[in-house]
Design a protein around this motif. Structure first.
Motif, PDB file in Angstrom:
ATOM      1  N   LEU A  43       0.831  -1.197   0.000  1.00 56.55           N
ATOM      2  CA  LEU A  43       0.000   0.000   0.000  1.00 56.55           C
ATOM      3  C   LEU A  43       0.869   1.251   0.000  1.00 56.55           C
ATOM      4  O   LEU A  43       2.041   1.219   0.409  1.00 56.55           O
ATOM      5  CB  LEU A  43      -0.907   0.016   1.237  1.00 56.55           C
ATOM      6  CG  LEU A  43      -1.811  -1.205   1.449  1.00 56.55           C
ATOM      7  CD1 LEU A  43      -2.509  -1.101   2.801  1.00 56.55           C
ATOM      8  CD2 LEU A  43      -2.834  -1.325   0.324  1.00 56.55           C
ATOM      9  N   GLU A  44       0.285   2.379  -0.430  1.00 56.15           N
ATOM     10  CA  GLU A  44       1.003   3.639  -0.371  1.00 56.15           C
ATOM     11  C   GLU A  44       1.360   3.989   1.067  1.00 56.15           C
ATOM     12  O   GLU A  44       2.396   4.587   1.344  1.00 56.15           O
ATOM     13  CB  GLU A  44       0.161   4.756  -0.988  1.00 56.15           C
ATOM     14  CG  GLU A  44       0.086   4.689  -2.507  1.00 56.15           C
ATOM     15  CD  GLU A  44      -0.638   5.883  -3.100  1.00 56.15           C
ATOM     16  OE1 GLU A  44      -1.126   6.724  -2.306  1.00 56.15           O
ATOM     17  OE2 GLU A  44      -0.711   5.988  -4.328  1.00 56.15           O
ATOM     18  N   VAL A 255      -6.058   4.702   5.858  1.00 62.82           N
ATOM     19  CA  VAL A 255      -5.407   4.820   4.559  1.00 62.82           C
ATOM     20  C   VAL A 255      -6.164   5.765   3.631  1.00 62.82           C
ATOM     21  O   VAL A 255      -7.318   6.118   3.877  1.00 62.82           O
ATOM     22  CB  VAL A 255      -5.274   3.430   3.895  1.00 62.82           C
ATOM     23  CG1 VAL A 255      -4.449   2.511   4.768  1.00 62.82           C
ATOM     24  CG2 VAL A 255      -6.654   2.807   3.644  1.00 62.82           C
ATOM     25  N   THR A 258      -6.628   5.775  -2.685  1.00 60.64           N
ATOM     26  CA  THR A 258      -6.020   4.762  -3.546  1.00 60.64           C
ATOM     27  C   THR A 258      -5.858   3.442  -2.811  1.00 60.64           C
ATOM     28  O   THR A 258      -6.146   2.364  -3.350  1.00 60.64           O
ATOM     29  CB  THR A 258      -4.646   5.241  -4.051  1.00 60.64           C
ATOM     30  OG1 THR A 258      -4.818   6.446  -4.809  1.00 60.64           O
ATOM     31  CG2 THR A 258      -3.995   4.176  -4.932  1.00 60.64           C
ATOM     32  N   ASP A 259      -5.398   3.518  -1.560  1.00 64.86           N
ATOM     33  CA  ASP A 259      -5.230   2.300  -0.770  1.00 64.86           C
ATOM     34  C   ASP A 259      -6.571   1.649  -0.450  1.00 64.86           C
ATOM     35  O   ASP A 259      -6.679   0.422  -0.402  1.00 64.86           O
ATOM     36  CB  ASP A 259      -4.480   2.604   0.529  1.00 64.86           C
ATOM     37  CG  ASP A 259      -2.978   2.767   0.310  1.00 64.86           C
ATOM     38  OD1 ASP A 259      -2.511   2.411  -0.791  1.00 64.86           O
ATOM     39  OD2 ASP A 259      -2.284   3.231   1.227  1.00 64.86           O
ATOM     40  N   LYS A 260      -7.605   2.465  -0.217  1.00 64.08           N
ATOM     41  CA  LYS A 260      -8.936   1.904   0.030  1.00 64.08           C
ATOM     42  C   LYS A 260      -9.399   1.079  -1.168  1.00 64.08           C
ATOM     43  O   LYS A 260      -9.953  -0.016  -1.017  1.00 64.08           O
ATOM     44  CB  LYS A 260      -9.947   3.017   0.318  1.00 64.08           C
ATOM     45  CG  LYS A 260      -9.908   3.581   1.732  1.00 64.08           C
ATOM     46  CD  LYS A 260     -11.035   4.588   1.929  1.00 64.08           C
ATOM     47  CE  LYS A 260     -11.162   5.006   3.390  1.00 64.08           C
ATOM     48  NZ  LYS A 260     -10.009   5.792   3.871  1.00 64.08           N
ATOM     49  N   LYS A 262      -7.441  -0.330  -3.451  1.00 65.85           N
ATOM     50  CA  LYS A 262      -6.599  -1.522  -3.553  1.00 65.85           C
ATOM     51  C   LYS A 262      -7.020  -2.572  -2.530  1.00 65.85           C
ATOM     52  O   LYS A 262      -7.082  -3.774  -2.841  1.00 65.85           O
ATOM     53  CB  LYS A 262      -5.136  -1.142  -3.352  1.00 65.85           C
ATOM     54  CG  LYS A 262      -4.169  -2.303  -3.555  1.00 65.85           C
ATOM     55  CD  LYS A 262      -2.722  -1.856  -3.466  1.00 65.85           C
ATOM     56  CE  LYS A 262      -2.317  -1.005  -4.654  1.00 65.85           C
ATOM     57  NZ  LYS A 262      -0.852  -0.744  -4.671  1.00 65.85           N
TER      58      LYS A 262
END
Length: 467
Positions: A43-44, A255, A258-260, A262
């Motif tokens: 993740l980022e 998060v 974007t992480d959500k 992913k």
């Protein structure tokens, strides 16, 4: 919380989501509850805290711990119909063959390699037993001792890497198959069944047992190691995602967008694998209601293979392991494929004596197996990681220990190497190496790319250039 899982040493154990700060997540963060553990994709939020998104991405490009190279090795038996397998052209000016057409979407991300050989698979003074030698040499490049009891071979490619990487992931390696192993008795002209049943060898006398039941493979990767607990969980029909729901909800609050997305894709994938496993189990119970049947529908080849491929993807995606093997059948396997109109046994058909009808059926099997392999590459390509995809950051070896099943040859093996190895492999080529080049030379190069170099393996004589 005590944990009975097979985990690395204490100083390297994965952390729980509740143990890390909100500004940065460790690459080894896991969702934990009731003794179960679920790894997370990259993740980022696992990048160095306080940097811009661009800087974080740049950091990932040079941080091995953030973007490790993964290696999978997939074995199929009985060789191929060579004229239908072999591409045309050479180098980057080439075209896929009829058998390899399912790989067209990934042509730029793989290499097809001709002329690799396993000299230790040939008869020599040992006589018959080419299938046993083809399976046993596939990843070891070592000559098996012809015996039905006191087996002796050599360490395999995957276990060289797994041993060197021990402690960096929860599982050093995962060994999967679609048919169970027989390690006792003779299965091929005086060779122990262990040689035909296993491609992964921990050492000269110890084959690595492969898991053939999707449920048990899933629980090995994500379970607690507590069989009673996992049995109760199955009886309650609880998904691992239900068990770790609290940790998952806390993570989602920590998060970014974007992480959500992913994580949502990843959780959906895990839930889908569980659903498919449950469906195969339900079909088994319905078809044989009066018997205590094994978990997993082992006869449904396509679904069985794809479940195992999916498990490898998730294992790599979450850094649960970086090394995996899959045997689609044992060496000399006699599986039938009625779903594609081939009711005769694979091994028997491979002795086709150039009969047109038999050759056509074998080629149909070759193509069908490549279709399942293409599914694996598709799934890996769909996983986004930093500056590329999971496929970009992996090496996937696909092949057989025999070149021509009819003639039992051990040269010009059918080999595909997919993936960019983290930028260390130039892809999109058909490589015609020198005739009789030891396949072990490819193994040495793959070990270099994994960061686990070896001086030699099997009958290696050097390294194969992949850049």
């Amino acid at each position: 919380m005590t944990d009975s899982m097979n985990v690395p040493t204490a100083q390297n154990q994965p952390t729980s989501i509740t143990q890390v700060g909100s500004s940065r997540l460790s690459r080894r963060t896991m969702l934990r509850a009731s003794g179960l553990a679920l790894g997370l994709p990259l993740l980022e939020a696992m990048t160095p805290a306080g940097r811009s998104a661009y800087a974080a991405k740049e950091a990932l490009q040079i941080t091995d711990a953030s973007r490790p190279v993964r290696m999978a090795c997939v074995f199929f038996p009985n060789g191929v119909i060579q004229p239908k397998w072999r591409p045309t052209g050479e180098g980057d000016q080439w075209e896929l063959s009829e058998t390899l057409q399912p790989l067209a979407p990934f042509k730029d991300k793989l290499n097809v390699i001709s002329n690799l050989a396993h000299e230790n698979g040939t008869a020599g003074r040992d006589g018959a037993g080419d299938h046993a030698r083809g399976g046993s040499t596939f990843l070891t490049a070592a000559r098996p001792v012809k015996t039905s009891s006191n087996i002796r071979l050599g360490i395999s490619l995957d276990q060289v890497a797994a041993t060197a990487l021990a402690g960096q992931t929860r599982l050093p390696s995962i060994e999967l198959g679609l048919k169970g192993s027989r390690n006792a008795g003779s299965c091929d002209s005086g060779y122990s069944c262990a040689y035909s049943s296993n491609i992964s060898w921990k050492n000269e006398t110890q084959p690595m047992p492969k898991e053939t039941v999707p449920r048990l493979a899933f629980e090995r990767m994500f379970g607690s190691g507590d069989a009673a607990l996992e049995r109760r969980q199955r009886m309650a029909r609880k998904s691992i995602l239900d068990v770790v729901r609290g940790d998952a909800e806390r993570l989602m609050k920590q998060v970014g967008k974007t992480d959500k997305r992913k994580l949502d894709e990843y959780f959906t994938s895990v839930r889908e694998i569980e659903r498919r496993i449950e469906q195969t189990e339900a079909e088994d119970r319905a078809s044989l209601p009066d018997l205590d049947v094994p978990m997993g529908r082992v006869e449904a080849f396509r679904e069985h293979a794809r479940l195992m491929y999916d498990l490898m993807v998730v294992g790599f995606q979450t850094d649960t392991t970086r090394v995996a093997t899959l045997m689609l059948d044992t060496a000399g396997g006699n599986r039938t494929y009625p779903e594609i109109g081939v009711k005769e046994a694979h091994h028997g058909l491979s002795h086709h004596r150039n009969k047109e009808e038999s050759v056509a059926k074998i080629q149909k099997i070759d193509h069908y197996l490549v279709e399942q392999f293409a599914y694996f590459l598709e799934r890996m390509e769909a996983v986004q990681e930093a500056d590329g995809t999971l496929l970009d950051h992996s090496m996937v070896l696909y092949g057989s220990g025999l070149g021509d099943g009819n003639r039992h040859t051990h040269h010009d093996l059918p080999i595909v190497l997919a993936g960019g190895g983290g930028g260390q492999i130039q892809t999109g080529r058909y490589l015609k190496v020198a005739e009789e080049t030891p396949m072990a030379n490819l193994f040495l190069t793959m070990l270099d790319i994994m960061g686990t170099p070896a001086e030699s393996i099997g009958d290696s004589s050097g390294r194969l250039t992949l850049v």
